[in-house]
Design a protein around this motif. Structure first.
Motif, mmCIF file in Angstrom:
data_model
loop_
_atom_site.group_PDB
_atom_site.id
_atom_site.type_symbol
_atom_site.label_atom_id
_atom_site.label_comp_id
_atom_site.label_asym_id
_atom_site.label_seq_id
_atom_site.Cartn_x
_atom_site.Cartn_y
_atom_site.Cartn_z
ATOM 1 N N GLY A 87 10.797 -2.852 3.928
ATOM 2 C CA GLY A 87 9.800 -3.691 3.293
ATOM 3 C C GLY A 87 8.833 -4.225 4.335
ATOM 4 N N SER A 88 7.644 -4.586 3.973
ATOM 5 C CA SER A 88 7.190 -4.701 2.599
ATOM 6 C C SER A 88 6.414 -3.463 2.163
ATOM 7 C CB SER A 88 6.322 -5.936 2.457
ATOM 8 O OG SER A 88 4.988 -5.724 2.891
ATOM 9 N N GLY A 89 6.401 -3.242 0.863
ATOM 10 C CA GLY A 89 5.707 -2.090 0.306
ATOM 11 C C GLY A 89 4.217 -2.086 0.563
ATOM 12 N N MET A 90 3.648 -3.253 0.801
ATOM 13 C CA MET A 90 2.213 -3.340 1.073
ATOM 14 C C MET A 90 1.920 -3.363 2.576
ATOM 15 S SD MET A 90 0.791 -3.363 -1.915
ATOM 16 C CE MET A 90 -0.761 -4.190 -2.039
ATOM 17 N N CYS A 91 2.949 -3.260 3.397
ATOM 18 C CA CYS A 91 2.826 -3.233 4.870
ATOM 19 C C CYS A 91 2.231 -4.510 5.448
ATOM 20 C CB CYS A 91 2.014 -2.021 5.333
ATOM 21 S SG CYS A 91 2.725 -0.458 4.874
ATOM 22 N N THR A 92 2.325 -5.601 4.734
ATOM 23 C CA THR A 92 1.734 -6.846 5.210
ATOM 24 C C THR A 92 2.736 -7.734 5.925
ATOM 25 O OG1 THR A 92 2.171 -7.845 3.059
ATOM 26 C CG2 THR A 92 -0.029 -6.885 3.414
ATOM 27 N N GLY A 93 3.993 -7.362 5.900
ATOM 28 C CA GLY A 93 5.027 -8.154 6.549
ATOM 29 C C GLY A 93 6.320 -7.378 6.544
ATOM 30 N N GLY A 94 7.362 -8.040 6.925
ATOM 31 C CA GLY A 94 8.673 -7.425 6.879
ATOM 32 C C GLY A 94 8.929 -6.444 8.006
ATOM 33 N N ARG A 95 10.061 -5.779 7.900
ATOM 34 C CA ARG A 95 10.531 -4.889 8.950
ATOM 35 C C ARG A 95 9.697 -3.618 9.096
ATOM 36 N NH1 ARG A 95 17.123 -5.283 8.450
ATOM 37 N NH2 ARG A 95 17.247 -7.491 8.991
ATOM 38 N N VAL A 96 9.027 -3.242 8.035
ATOM 39 C CA VAL A 96 8.252 -1.992 8.121
ATOM 40 C C VAL A 96 7.202 -2.064 9.220
ATOM 41 C CG1 VAL A 96 6.391 -2.505 6.458
ATOM 42 C CG2 VAL A 96 7.249 -0.159 6.710
ATOM 43 N N ARG A 97 6.747 -3.248 9.528
ATOM 44 C CA ARG A 97 5.690 -3.376 10.545
ATOM 45 C C ARG A 97 6.144 -2.866 11.904
ATOM 46 N NH1 ARG A 97 3.368 -9.059 10.518
ATOM 47 N NH2 ARG A 97 1.769 -8.078 11.764
#
Length: 161
Positions: A131-141
């Protein structure tokens, strides 16, 4: 009723799943990873379902590593697994057969931050859903920071973002 993407034309499901299989296969052929920014509830479980199908059908390698790197998505997946009575169709049949539609060999649930960071040492052959699906936060960054600059990796958006 409010809907963010209700005015968009959505592709049929089968070609979308085919696109996912192709994107994962091509990234693996190049020796890279696949990063999938995902939402914790429903989207993550849907992608796990189709990745499992891809492995079982031979479209994806059986030994691939899949990381669900989202504590919220892991918890949601556990709730989904505890309520097979809520499904219809193929997923319900899998549960009846004693098979978990969200589980596959090589699936890792990463709840801890240190585990999440360790994923970035993997240079190829992994699908990383975070996450996040919108790439605005979370571990995906941090997964994007470690893989975006690599031509052998793919970032796959599995919904509107």
């Amino acid at each position: 009723m409010e809907t963010t993407y209700g005015d968009r034309l959505h592709k049929p499901l089968k070609p979308s799943v085919e696109e996912l299989m192709t994107a994962v296969s091509e990234a693996f052929q190049r020796g890279g990873n696949v990063i999938i920014p995902t939402f914790a509830l429903e989207r993550a479980q849907e992608i796990l379902f189709y990745l499992r199908e891809g492995i079982e059908s031979g479209r994806l390698p059986g030994g691939m590593q899949v990381f669900l790197d989202s504590p919220m998505a892991i918890s949601a997946t556990k709730i989904f697994e505890h309520h097979p009575e809520c499904y219809n169709g193929e997923a319900k049949e899998l549960f009846r057969e004693g098979r978990d539609p969200f589980h596959m060999p090589g699936l890792h649930f990463t709840r801890e931050t240190a585990e999440s960071i360790a994923i970035n040492r993997i240079t190829g052959g992994a699908v990383i859903m975070a996450g996040s699906g919108m790439c605005t936060g979370g571990r995906v960054r941090h997964h994007l920071m470690n893989n975006l600059g690599r031509a052998d990796c793919s970032i796959v958006f599995v919904g509107y973002a």
